[in-house]
Enzyme design. Structure first.
Site, mmCIF file in Angstrom:
data_model
loop_
_atom_site.group_PDB
_atom_site.id
_atom_site.type_symbol
_atom_site.label_atom_id
_atom_site.label_comp_id
_atom_site.label_asym_id
_atom_site.label_seq_id
_atom_site.Cartn_x
_atom_site.Cartn_y
_atom_site.Cartn_z
ATOM 1 N N TYR A 1 0.841 -1.205 0.000
ATOM 2 C CA TYR A 1 0.000 0.000 0.000
ATOM 3 C C TYR A 1 0.877 1.257 0.000
ATOM 4 O O TYR A 1 0.693 2.158 -0.817
ATOM 5 C CB TYR A 1 -0.916 -0.044 1.234
ATOM 6 C CG TYR A 1 -1.711 1.217 1.458
ATOM 7 C CD1 TYR A 1 -2.867 1.469 0.735
ATOM 8 C CD2 TYR A 1 -1.306 2.168 2.400
ATOM 9 C CE1 TYR A 1 -3.601 2.627 0.941
ATOM 10 C CE2 TYR A 1 -2.021 3.327 2.606
ATOM 11 C CZ TYR A 1 -3.170 3.559 1.873
ATOM 12 O OH TYR A 1 -3.886 4.715 2.078
ATOM 13 N N ASN B 1 -3.916 9.713 10.139
ATOM 14 C CA ASN B 1 -5.068 8.849 10.469
ATOM 15 C C ASN B 1 -6.362 9.649 10.462
ATOM 16 O O ASN B 1 -6.617 10.424 11.377
ATOM 17 C CB ASN B 1 -4.853 8.187 11.828
ATOM 18 C CG ASN B 1 -3.764 7.132 11.775
ATOM 19 O OD1 ASN B 1 -2.620 7.448 11.486
ATOM 20 N ND2 ASN B 1 -4.116 5.899 12.014
HETATM 21 P P1 NAD Z 1 -12.712 4.097 1.426
HETATM 22 O O1 NAD Z 1 -12.412 2.630 1.273
HETATM 23 O O2 NAD Z 1 -13.889 4.487 2.230
HETATM 24 O O3 NAD Z 1 -12.807 4.805 -0.012
HETATM 25 C C1 NAD Z 1 -12.176 4.306 -1.164
HETATM 26 C C2 NAD Z 1 -13.231 4.258 -2.269
HETATM 27 O O4 NAD Z 1 -12.603 3.795 -3.475
HETATM 28 C C3 NAD Z 1 -14.377 3.291 -1.960
HETATM 29 O O5 NAD Z 1 -15.615 3.930 -2.188
HETATM 30 C C4 NAD Z 1 -14.160 2.131 -2.924
HETATM 31 O O6 NAD Z 1 -15.357 1.479 -3.238
HETATM 32 C C5 NAD Z 1 -13.483 2.828 -4.082
HETATM 33 N N1 NAD Z 1 -12.650 1.940 -4.904
HETATM 34 C C6 NAD Z 1 -11.762 1.006 -4.482
HETATM 35 N N2 NAD Z 1 -11.203 0.376 -5.538
HETATM 36 C C7 NAD Z 1 -11.732 0.949 -6.663
HETATM 37 C C8 NAD Z 1 -11.556 0.716 -8.062
HETATM 38 N N3 NAD Z 1 -10.718 -0.228 -8.534
HETATM 39 N N4 NAD Z 1 -12.269 1.483 -8.921
HETATM 40 C C9 NAD Z 1 -13.149 2.433 -8.467
HETATM 41 N N5 NAD Z 1 -13.361 2.676 -7.162
HETATM 42 C C10 NAD Z 1 -12.656 1.943 -6.266
HETATM 43 O O7 NAD Z 1 -11.379 4.759 2.022
HETATM 44 P P2 NAD Z 1 -11.081 6.266 2.468
HETATM 45 O O8 NAD Z 1 -10.595 6.200 3.854
HETATM 46 O O9 NAD Z 1 -12.211 7.158 2.098
HETATM 47 O O10 NAD Z 1 -9.819 6.580 1.535
HETATM 48 C C11 NAD Z 1 -9.839 7.532 0.477
HETATM 49 C C12 NAD Z 1 -8.404 7.749 0.009
HETATM 50 O O11 NAD Z 1 -7.608 8.255 1.085
HETATM 51 C C13 NAD Z 1 -7.706 6.473 -0.461
HETATM 52 O O12 NAD Z 1 -6.898 6.787 -1.570
HETATM 53 C C14 NAD Z 1 -6.844 6.073 0.730
HETATM 54 O O13 NAD Z 1 -5.723 5.301 0.347
HETATM 55 C C15 NAD Z 1 -6.449 7.448 1.263
HETATM 56 N N6 NAD Z 1 -6.037 7.455 2.675
HETATM 57 C C16 NAD Z 1 -6.956 7.235 3.678
HETATM 58 C C17 NAD Z 1 -6.523 7.293 5.013
HETATM 59 C C18 NAD Z 1 -7.474 7.093 6.169
HETATM 60 O O14 NAD Z 1 -7.031 7.221 7.332
HETATM 61 N N7 NAD Z 1 -8.751 6.848 5.940
HETATM 62 C C19 NAD Z 1 -5.179 7.541 5.318
HETATM 63 C C20 NAD Z 1 -4.280 7.736 4.269
HETATM 64 C C21 NAD Z 1 -4.724 7.722 2.953
HETATM 65 C C1 UD1 Z 2 -3.754 4.157 9.091
HETATM 66 C C2 UD1 Z 2 -4.647 3.973 7.861
HETATM 67 C C3 UD1 Z 2 -3.834 3.716 6.631
HETATM 68 C C4 UD1 Z 2 -2.848 4.854 6.453
HETATM 69 C C5 UD1 Z 2 -1.988 4.979 7.706
HETATM 70 C C6 UD1 Z 2 -1.117 6.190 7.567
HETATM 71 C C7 UD1 Z 2 -6.815 3.169 8.525
HETATM 72 C C8 UD1 Z 2 -7.690 1.962 8.661
HETATM 73 N N1 UD1 Z 2 -5.570 2.906 8.084
HETATM 74 O O1 UD1 Z 2 -3.081 2.959 9.507
HETATM 75 O O2 UD1 Z 2 -4.669 3.672 5.502
HETATM 76 O O3 UD1 Z 2 -2.031 4.637 5.363
HETATM 77 O O4 UD1 Z 2 -2.830 5.185 8.838
HETATM 78 O O5 UD1 Z 2 -0.343 6.384 8.693
HETATM 79 O O6 UD1 Z 2 -7.224 4.279 8.762
HETATM 80 N N2 UD1 Z 2 -5.650 -0.610 17.009
HETATM 81 C C9 UD1 Z 2 -6.006 -1.256 18.190
HETATM 82 N N3 UD1 Z 2 -7.182 -1.947 18.236
HETATM 83 C C10 UD1 Z 2 -8.031 -2.030 17.152
HETATM 84 C C11 UD1 Z 2 -7.673 -1.369 15.938
HETATM 85 C C12 UD1 Z 2 -6.459 -0.686 15.907
HETATM 86 O O7 UD1 Z 2 -5.271 -1.204 19.173
HETATM 87 O O8 UD1 Z 2 -9.113 -2.655 17.275
HETATM 88 C C13 UD1 Z 2 -4.376 0.129 16.951
HETATM 89 C C14 UD1 Z 2 -3.457 -0.340 15.845
HETATM 90 O O9 UD1 Z 2 -2.703 -1.453 16.266
HETATM 91 C C15 UD1 Z 2 -2.620 0.919 15.626
HETATM 92 C C16 UD1 Z 2 -3.589 2.060 15.902
HETATM 93 O O10 UD1 Z 2 -4.662 1.490 16.653
HETATM 94 O O11 UD1 Z 2 -1.560 0.978 16.538
HETATM 95 C C17 UD1 Z 2 -4.128 2.700 14.644
HETATM 96 O O12 UD1 Z 2 -4.597 1.664 13.797
HETATM 97 P P1 UD1 Z 2 -5.428 1.922 12.434
HETATM 98 O O13 UD1 Z 2 -6.584 2.786 12.706
HETATM 99 O O14 UD1 Z 2 -5.664 0.588 11.823
HETATM 100 O O15 UD1 Z 2 -4.443 2.820 11.569
HETATM 101 P P2 UD1 Z 2 -2.921 2.659 11.069
HETATM 102 O O16 UD1 Z 2 -2.459 1.287 11.215
HETATM 103 O O17 UD1 Z 2 -2.156 3.722 11.756
#
Ligand code: NAD
Ligand code: UD1
Length: 307
Positions: A143, A172
């Site tokens: 990723y 996050n």
């Molecule tokens: P999410 O899974 O809710 O959203 C991703 C969306 O992309 C979903 O609606 C999914 O159905 C769609 N998708 C996946 N594969 C696809 C494909 N092949 N074609 C078309 N659509 C597709 O996740 P999110 O948290 O909203 O993440 C949005 C963006 O932010 C992503 O690029 C993710 O990597 C990035 N990001 C999120 C976090 C976080 O903490 N949530 C952290 C770092 C980066």
């Molecule tokens: C998150 C993002 C990832 C992003 C990364 C950037 C999510 C799901 N993942 O990963 O996409 O690239 O930040 O830094 O948002 N934990 C517990 N108990 C639980 C779940 C989690 O203790 O039930 C802990 C995990 O071990 C971790 C922390 O909470 O230490 C955060 O976990 P998580 O929300 O999964 O995020 P990241 O692993 O930091």
């Protein structure tokens, strides 16, 4: 008013972005394969094409006549990228190149800007916190490797093909509509749902690992600001608060806000878990003149209220 394509618009972050774009009077179209996103995350009337972001014909077609593209579609889970390495790469890297390529000739043959999601995962376990954008990168997952490659291809899009790009390294992210039922969900959505139901939570390891939690409605303001004023050079920005929160403290604050006793259990540490992840928001604040201002408590209140 402008016309935008939002990929991944049915997802957690995408749905908040669309809310903001619509409220400002823009015309939005969405591409999403609904693998993790949900149709009912979209405001009514927003046209959705269900399809794959790595499909060049489809993306070329949807990009026709737009003023810009917000590219959020991705396999957003590190675990999933381990299970399905090639499938994740197709969506996360090939999909991004497909979007950049289509943006080259979106406006009657002319390029349009792309604002895309990168991740703090590009830093791997670099412990030189708070992390600045110039810090050494070293992704530890497929990723993270793909997100870093997206940033490199964004430079190609800008330098070779004249497509202005802005990348955001999200830390996050949390807030309403982060699906607590997904096994790949973030810690806040999992803890909030369980604590609100009076169920126990599992803390991986000692709970002293630290994260930088960003409220989703703060984050989407940067996406729209970057689209409004694209700059050359394919810039990348951290989206973070710089405020450290341990997983233990997060659990305590949530229980407090929910008015529930905290039933916490400790499981084994998660394999490959990063110990400390904190970003430096200076560059972001300097470029956009605003910080991620919502406090953790306020953001958590909003998240609990949504459940
Ligand atoms: P999410 O899974 O809710 O959203 C991703 C969306 O992309 C979903 O609606 C999914 O159905 C769609 N998708 C996946 N594969 C696809 C494909 N092949 N074609 C078309 N659509 C597709 O996740 P999110 O948290 O909203 O993440 C949005 C963006 O932010 C992503 O690029 C993710 O990597 C990035 N990001 C999120 C976090 C976080 O903490 N949530 C952290 C770092 C980066
Ligand atoms: C998150 C993002 C990832 C992003 C990364 C950037 C999510 C799901 N993942 O990963 O996409 O690239 O930040 O830094 O948002 N934990 C517990 N108990 C639980 C779940 C989690 O203790 O039930 C802990 C995990 O071990 C971790 C922390 O909470 O230490 C955060 O976990 P998580 O929300 O999964 O995020 P990241 O692993 O930091």
């Amino acid at each position: 008013m402008a016309r935008y394509l939002v990929t991944g618009g049915c997802g957690f972050i995408g749905s908040h972005l669309i809310e903001r774009l619509i409220a400002a009077g823009n015309d939005v179209r969405v591409l999403d394969d609904l693998s993790t996103g949900r149709k009912d995350n979209l405001p009514s009337g927003v046209p959705l094409t269900v399809g794959d972001v790595a499909d060049p014909d489809l993306v070329n077609d949807l990009m026709g006549g737009v003023d810009g593209c917000f590219h959020l579609a991705a396999v957003a889970s590190v675990d999933r990228s381990r299970e399905d390495w090639r499938g994740t790469n197709r969506t996360n890297l090939a999909g991004t190149i497909t979007v950049f390529d289509a943006a080259r000739r979106a406006a009657g043959g002319a390029p349009v800007p792309v604002v895309y999601a990168s991740s703090a995962a590009v830093y791997g376990d670099n412990q030189n916190v708070p992390l600045v954008e110039a810090a050494t990168v070293g992704p530890l997952s497929a990723y993270g490797a793909d997100k870093l490659a997206c940033e490199l291809h964004a430079r190609v899009a800008d330098g070779v093909h004249g497509v202005p790009t802005t990348g955001f390294r999200f830390f996050n992210v949390f807030g309403p509509r982060q699906d607590p039922k997904s096994p790949y969900s973030g810690v806040i959505s999992i803890f909030a749902a369980r604590i609100a139901r009076g169920e126990p939570i599992t803390i991986n390891g000692d709970g002293e690992q630290v994260r930088d939690f960003v409220y989703v409605r703060d984050l989407v303001r940067y996406l729209t600001a970057a689209m409004d004023k694209p700059v050359p050079g394919a810039p990348v920005y951290n989206v973070c608060t710089g405020v450290p929160t341990t997983v233990n403290r997060l659990a305590e604050v949530l229980a407090d806000l929910a008015g529930r006793p905290l039933d916490r259990r400790h499981g084994p540490p998660r394999s490959g878990d990063i110990r400390v992840s904190i970003g430096d928001p200076s560059r972001l604040v300097a470029a956009f003149g605003m910080a991620c201002g919502t406090s953790l408590e306020d953001g958590l209140r909003d998240t609990l209220a949504w459940l």
